[in-house]
Write a protein that holds these residues in place. Structure first.
Motif, PDB file in Angstrom:
ATOM      1  N   PRO A 177       0.595  -1.184  -0.359  1.00  0.00           N
ATOM      2  CA  PRO A 177       0.397   0.347  -0.445  1.00  0.00           C
ATOM      3  C   PRO A 177       0.751   0.595  -0.064  1.00  0.00           C
ATOM      4  N   MET A 178       2.219   1.085   0.740  1.00  0.00           N
ATOM      5  CA  MET A 178       2.487   2.246   0.744  1.00  0.00           C
ATOM      6  C   MET A 178       2.933   2.560  -0.913  1.00  0.00           C
ATOM      7  N   LEU A 182       0.841   9.081   5.154  1.00  0.00           N
ATOM      8  CA  LEU A 182       0.195   9.800   4.033  1.00  0.00           C
ATOM      9  C   LEU A 182      -0.125   7.957   3.603  1.00  0.00           C
ATOM     10  N   ALA A 183       0.848   7.405   3.263  1.00  0.00           N
ATOM     11  CA  ALA A 183      -0.497   5.808   3.945  1.00  0.00           C
ATOM     12  C   ALA A 183      -1.456   5.134   4.393  1.00  0.00           C
ATOM     13  N   VAL A 233       0.587   4.993  -2.659  1.00  0.00           N
ATOM     14  CA  VAL A 233       0.686   6.091  -2.840  1.00  0.00           C
ATOM     15  C   VAL A 233       2.242   6.513  -3.523  1.00  0.00           C
ATOM     16  N   LEU A 259       6.145   8.862   4.416  1.00  0.00           N
ATOM     17  CA  LEU A 259       5.736   8.629   3.528  1.00  0.00           C
ATOM     18  C   LEU A 259       4.420   7.676   4.386  1.00  0.00           C
ATOM     19  N   LEU A 301      -3.998  14.330  -4.363  1.00  0.00           N
ATOM     20  CA  LEU A 301      -4.607  12.636  -3.540  1.00  0.00           C
ATOM     21  C   LEU A 301      -5.505  12.406  -3.326  1.00  0.00           C
ATOM     22  N   TYR A 302      -5.655  13.774  -2.771  1.00  0.00           N
ATOM     23  CA  TYR A 302      -7.115  13.233  -1.611  1.00  0.00           C
ATOM     24  C   TYR A 302      -7.965  13.936  -1.883  1.00  0.00           C
ATOM     25  N   ARG A 358      -3.793   7.346   3.971  1.00  0.00           N
ATOM     26  CA  ARG A 358      -4.824   7.099   3.081  1.00  0.00           C
ATOM     27  C   ARG A 358      -6.250   5.972   3.241  1.00  0.00           C
ATOM     28  N   GLU A 418       1.855   7.223  -7.455  1.00  0.00           N
ATOM     29  CA  GLU A 418       0.964   8.138  -7.370  1.00  0.00           C
ATOM     30  C   GLU A 418       1.462   9.308  -7.093  1.00  0.00           C
ATOM     31  N   ILE A 419       2.109   9.658  -5.562  1.00  0.00           N
ATOM     32  CA  ILE A 419       2.932  10.740  -5.888  1.00  0.00           C
ATOM     33  C   ILE A 419       3.488  11.015  -6.377  1.00  0.00           C
TER      34      ILE A 419
END
Ligand code: PHE
Length: 341
Positions: free
Chosen positions: A109-110, A317-318, A113, A314, A238-239, A321, A116-117
């Protein structure tokens, strides 16, 4: 004598051609042609024959021997062909049987993300850089305006690899700012994700190894407004478009002014709830305008160029998310956990 030879031929050839396996065949060979075998016995009796009969009997005996030998050779070939055939059928692979699916794991999952970034920043013209995790203190601290004696350089927080504290495991991705400024032509737009290390005990929110993403822009006429505009746009991508950000003053030795950016809690819309620990906001990153001392240390003319930089965690963020509550889950790599994303 003639009759005996003929009988022997008939019985022997019949038995040999019917031998069931190589062992039985070998037994028959010994029985007829062996030293004490039936044919050998008959040949020994030749001496008792009338000399006039001997040539004809000798010829017949040789013929019988040849036929028995032929029968043995023939049966040997047949048996080995049969054995081969049997092995081929028993060991055959049936390619029509459905296969067993292999476990191939799952994207982390990390990294979902992170990808995507990266995509978002590449779309804005940034390049992705990678740098060493074993770093010089010079790059991790000194060139980032963090001199000897600064509390960030304490042995209690940093994994030093040499007694003279000149080499360490990087505590942040910020040394990549220096490496980029020293190696790249201006202007620079770079993103540098990677592992960083700090002497922290493992718990739900801490780990001695975690990931940061460094970002930096150096160009003519770059201002704090560019920093805020860019990072706000990234968070919206992102969100979601209705994401609200805020910037708070902060302090980092290598940026001036410095700030931290928060994102309004998506759960409570800023009112305060368990997800944001009652704050209404979640801290996402540290940032600021690259300090003139840092720029000059890298030979950049601060009358012409300016820049901004940020660093974000990071894992955090993951976790935000995907609503992951414990940092340890991120590192355990249990497929049952990973497959949920
Ligand atoms: N390196 C800082 C940290 O680890 C974050 C940061 C990066 C701040 C770049 C300003 C600019 O906390």
């Amino acid at each position: 004598m003639k009759k005996m030879l003929q009988d022997l031929r008939e019985v022997a050839v019949h038995a040999i051609l019917g031998a069931a396996d190589p062992q039985a065949l070998e037994a028959l060979r010994i029985q007829y042609l062996g030293k004490k075998g039936d044919l050998t016995k008959l040949l020994k009796m030749m001496g008792k024959l009338d000399p006039s009969e001997r040539p004809a009997m000798g010829q017949l005996a040789n013929q019988v021997r040849a036929e028995v030998e032929n029968a043995l050779a023939q049966r040997k070939d047949e048996l080995s062909a049969m054995l081969l055939e049997r092995r081929l059928t028993s060991e055959a692979v049936d390619v029509t049987i459905p296969g067993k699916p292999t476990q191939i794991g799952h994207e982390h999952p990390m990294y979902v993300v992170l990808d995507e970034i990266k995509d978002i920043f590449i779309g804005m013209g940034f390049e992705i850089l990678e740098g060493p995790e074993v770093e010089l203190s010079e790059y991790n601290f000194t060139k980032l305006n963090t001199d000897e004696g600064h509390p960030a350089r304490e042995w209690s927080d940093t994994f030093y690899l040499t007694e003279d504290s000149s080499i360490l495991l990087r505590t942040q991705t910020s040394p990549m700012q220096i490496r980029a400024m020293e190696e790249k032509e201006l202007p620079i737009r770079m993103l540098a994700p990677g592992r960083v290390y700090r002497k922290d005990e493992v718990d739900a929110t801490h780990s001695p190894m975690f990931h940061q993403i460094e970002g930096m822009v150096i160009d003519k006429g770059v201002t704090m407004a560019d920093l805020k505009g860019t990072l706000d746009a990234v968070m919206k991508k992102l969100y979601g478009e209705d994401t609200v950000t805020r910037f708070r003053p902060h302090h980092f030795p290598f940026t001036e002014p410095s700030c931290e950016m928060d994102v309004q809690c998506h759960k409570c819309g800023g009112k305060g709830c368990p997800t944001c620990k009652g704050e209404g906001w979640i801290e996402i990153l540290g940032a600021g305008m690259v300090h003139p001392k840092v720029l000059e240390g890298c030979g950049i003319d601060t009358n012409v160029y300016s820049g901004w930089a940020f660093g974000m965690g990071l894992e955090r963020l993951a976790m935000r998310r995907f609503k992951i509550s414990d940092l340890r889950l991120i590192f355990e790599n249990d497929v049952r956990f990973l497959e949920q994303f």
